[in-house]
Design an enzyme around this catalytic site. Structure first.
Site, PDB file in Angstrom:
ATOM      1  N   SER A 197       0.871  -1.177   0.000  1.00 22.31           N
ATOM      2  CA  SER A 197       0.000   0.000   0.000  1.00 22.31           C
ATOM      3  C   SER A 197       0.905   1.222   0.000  1.00 22.31           C
ATOM      4  CB  SER A 197      -0.944  -0.013   1.206  1.00 22.31           C
ATOM      5  OG  SER A 197      -0.227  -0.185   2.405  1.00 22.31           O
ATOM      6  N   GLU A 221       1.350   5.527   0.738  1.00 24.66           N
ATOM      7  CA  GLU A 221       0.831   6.725   1.426  1.00 24.66           C
ATOM      8  C   GLU A 221       1.324   7.993   0.727  1.00 24.66           C
ATOM      9  OE1 GLU A 221       0.865   6.617   5.761  1.00 24.66           O
ATOM     10  OE2 GLU A 221       1.636   8.667   5.748  1.00 24.66           O
ATOM     11  N   GLY A 266      -3.618  12.309  16.376  1.00 30.50           N
ATOM     12  CA  GLY A 266      -2.991  13.523  15.860  1.00 30.50           C
ATOM     13  C   GLY A 266      -2.071  14.141  16.890  1.00 30.50           C
ATOM     14  N   ASP A 267      -1.200  15.026  16.408  1.00 28.29           N
ATOM     15  CA  ASP A 267      -0.274  15.725  17.309  1.00 28.29           C
ATOM     16  C   ASP A 267      -1.003  16.842  18.027  1.00 28.29           C
ATOM     17  OD1 ASP A 267       2.035  14.238  16.845  1.00 28.29           O
ATOM     18  OD2 ASP A 267       2.380  15.292  14.947  1.00 28.29           O
ATOM     19  N   TYR A 273       3.697   1.946  17.067  1.00 25.63           N
ATOM     20  CA  TYR A 273       5.018   2.560  17.262  1.00 25.63           C
ATOM     21  C   TYR A 273       6.013   1.537  17.803  1.00 25.63           C
ATOM     22  CZ  TYR A 273       2.491   6.800  16.339  1.00 25.63           C
ATOM     23  OH  TYR A 273       1.728   7.757  15.706  1.00 25.63           O
ATOM     24  N   ASP A 318       2.372   1.247  24.771  1.00 27.25           N
ATOM     25  CA  ASP A 318       1.990   1.341  23.358  1.00 27.25           C
ATOM     26  C   ASP A 318       1.274   0.073  22.902  1.00 27.25           C
ATOM     27  OD1 ASP A 318       2.790   3.884  22.456  1.00 27.25           O
ATOM     28  OD2 ASP A 318       4.874   3.254  22.447  1.00 27.25           O
ATOM     29  N   GLN A 357       4.920   3.215  12.449  1.00 29.93           N
ATOM     30  CA  GLN A 357       5.857   4.293  12.191  1.00 29.93           C
ATOM     31  C   GLN A 357       7.058   3.668  11.483  1.00 29.93           C
ATOM     32  OE1 GLN A 357       6.544   7.189  11.480  1.00 29.93           O
ATOM     33  NE2 GLN A 357       6.056   8.182  13.407  1.00 29.93           N
ATOM     34  N   PHE A 365      13.215  14.242  10.846  1.00 35.43           N
ATOM     35  CA  PHE A 365      11.835  13.843  11.097  1.00 35.43           C
ATOM     36  C   PHE A 365      11.811  12.640  12.045  1.00 35.43           C
ATOM     37  CE2 PHE A 365       7.974  11.528   9.426  1.00 35.43           C
ATOM     38  CZ  PHE A 365       7.079  12.313  10.129  1.00 35.43           C
ATOM     39  N   HIS A 406       3.678  -1.160   3.776  1.00 35.11           N
ATOM     40  CA  HIS A 406       3.080   0.153   3.531  1.00 35.11           C
ATOM     41  C   HIS A 406       4.239   1.114   3.266  1.00 35.11           C
ATOM     42  CE1 HIS A 406       0.010   3.316   3.931  1.00 35.11           C
ATOM     43  NE2 HIS A 406       0.889   3.999   4.648  1.00 35.11           N
ATOM     44  N   ARG A 440       6.479  10.571  -4.318  1.00 35.77           N
ATOM     45  CA  ARG A 440       7.373  10.264  -5.446  1.00 35.77           C
ATOM     46  C   ARG A 440       7.310   8.766  -5.721  1.00 35.77           C
ATOM     47  NH1 ARG A 440      11.449  13.792  -6.595  1.00 35.77           N
ATOM     48  NH2 ARG A 440      11.323  15.737  -5.447  1.00 35.77           N
TER      49      ARG A 440
END
Ligand code: FAD
Length: 306
Positions: free
Chosen positions: A23, A25, A116-117, A156, A169, A187, A227, A277, A283
């Site tokens: 898959s 993203e 979300g953050d 995670y 987690d 992640q 990141f 994934h 790109r």
């Protein structure tokens, strides 16, 4: 010599490969030029027959319209099954429910449900919207109430930056499964051992849904490493060494990025992993090459070969 310096190739790089599912993203484009690049990438990757293509939701809901438009276009064009990322941040339950209902009406049947953050930025405490969904579990249950969606969630392997431990987690992932999640996507990570250990712990704790590894081909090492630091993903020294001194040499960097990601996925195939994934960064080229190494072929080509 350490374990990463041996010359041994993953076994899967030789001989017959098993059936692999992938898959992809993407993020919603900001400009006309970025939109053209996105659709070029989608059109290149779609013939590989991915299980789905997902589109992220900007921090604080900042890309609500753009995410919706991209996902709705994927649904309309019918080439692949689209998935819409959604977070709890900055919106009431009623607003989020309306977004989810809009997806259902547009023929979308897959939501990637995230907390979300924090709106105040990474490192701040998460404050739910006063009338909003309080957590990813809460959102998963809300999405499932609206329609019979496939619901993916995050996982995670190296601990979420806000989490107290891997055990927490894993327990949280189990709670998301109980709320109705049907798949977890991890992640990104660079040491396969980290993922394999996490899956083992999750299985021991009763997590039965697929835990699909998120693979990040490094389009830009420095950017990805920055990141990764924020996201709590470690960047091993051997990986930094491979990119060392190549800041001005884009071509070599890209060849190395493809090799690193290929080694990673083929190593996972050796351990029985069949679903991947890919974080494409909009790109197609690196991901396309890696998918070919995994034995995937565009549909037309398969027919020619048959
Ligand atoms: P959760 O799974 O909800 O929480 C992460 C961890 O924090 C939990 O495992 C748990 O240990 C702890 N925790 C959280 N809440 C509680 C609680 N109530 N009680 C106890 N422990 C708790 N962000 C975006 O803005 N848009 C996107 O499109 C997006 N897509 C993503 C896709 C993937 C595959 C991944 C891995 C992440 C994505 N993110 C996205 C990032 C994500 O929003 C952030 O990491 C965010 O900080 C946490 O949201 P979550 O749903 O991943 O976390």
């Amino acid at each position: 010599m350490n374990e990463h310096q041996t010359c041994e190739l993953p076994r899967a790089s030789r001989g017959q490969l098993p059936d692999i599912r992938v898959s992809f993203e993407f993020f919603p484009p900001k400009t006309v030029a970025m939109e053209a690049m996105l659709w070029e990438s989608i059109n290149r990757l779609a013939p590989l027959g991915p299980s789905f293509m997902s589109v992220t939701y900007g921090a604080g809901g900042s890309t609500r319209e753009r995410t919706h438009n991209t996902v709705a276009r994927l649904a309309r064009e019918g080439m692949v099954r689209p998935a819409a990322h959604l977070t709890c941040v900055g919106a009431s339950r009623a607003e989020i429910d309306a977004i989810v209902q809009g997806y259902w009406d547009a023929g979308v049947r897959h939501v990637v449900a995230l907390r979300g953050d924090p709106a105040a930025g990474l490192g701040a405490a998460f404050e739910p919207h006063p009338q909003g969904y309080k957590s990813s579990c809460d959102l998963v249950a809300g999405v499932r109430r609206i329609g019979d969606f496939e619901v993916s969630v995050s996982a995670y392997p190296e601990r979420h930056p806000e989490s107290v431990s891997i055990e927490a987690d894993v327990a949280f992932l189990r709670a998301k499964q109980e709320a109705g999640a049907t798949r977890a996507i991890t992640q990104f990570f660079f040491e396969n051992e980290i993922y394999l250990r996490f899956v083992e712990r999750a299985r021991a704790a009763g997590v039965t849904i697929p835990i699909v590894p998120g693979i990040m081909p490094m389009q830009n090492f420095k950017q990805t490493a920055g990141f990764a630091r924020k996201a709590g993903a470690s960047v091993p020294g051997w990986l930094a060494d491979r990119f060392d001194g190549l800041d001005d040499d884009v071509d070599t960097r890209r060849l190395i990025a493809a090799t690193v990601a290929a080694e990673q996925v083929l190593g996972l195939v050796d351990h029985g992993v069949r679903d991947f994934h890919f974080y494409t960064n909009n790109r197609a080229d690196l991901v396309y090459a890696i998918c070919r190494l995994l034995g995937l072929r565009p549909k037309g080509e398969q027919q020619k070969a048959a």
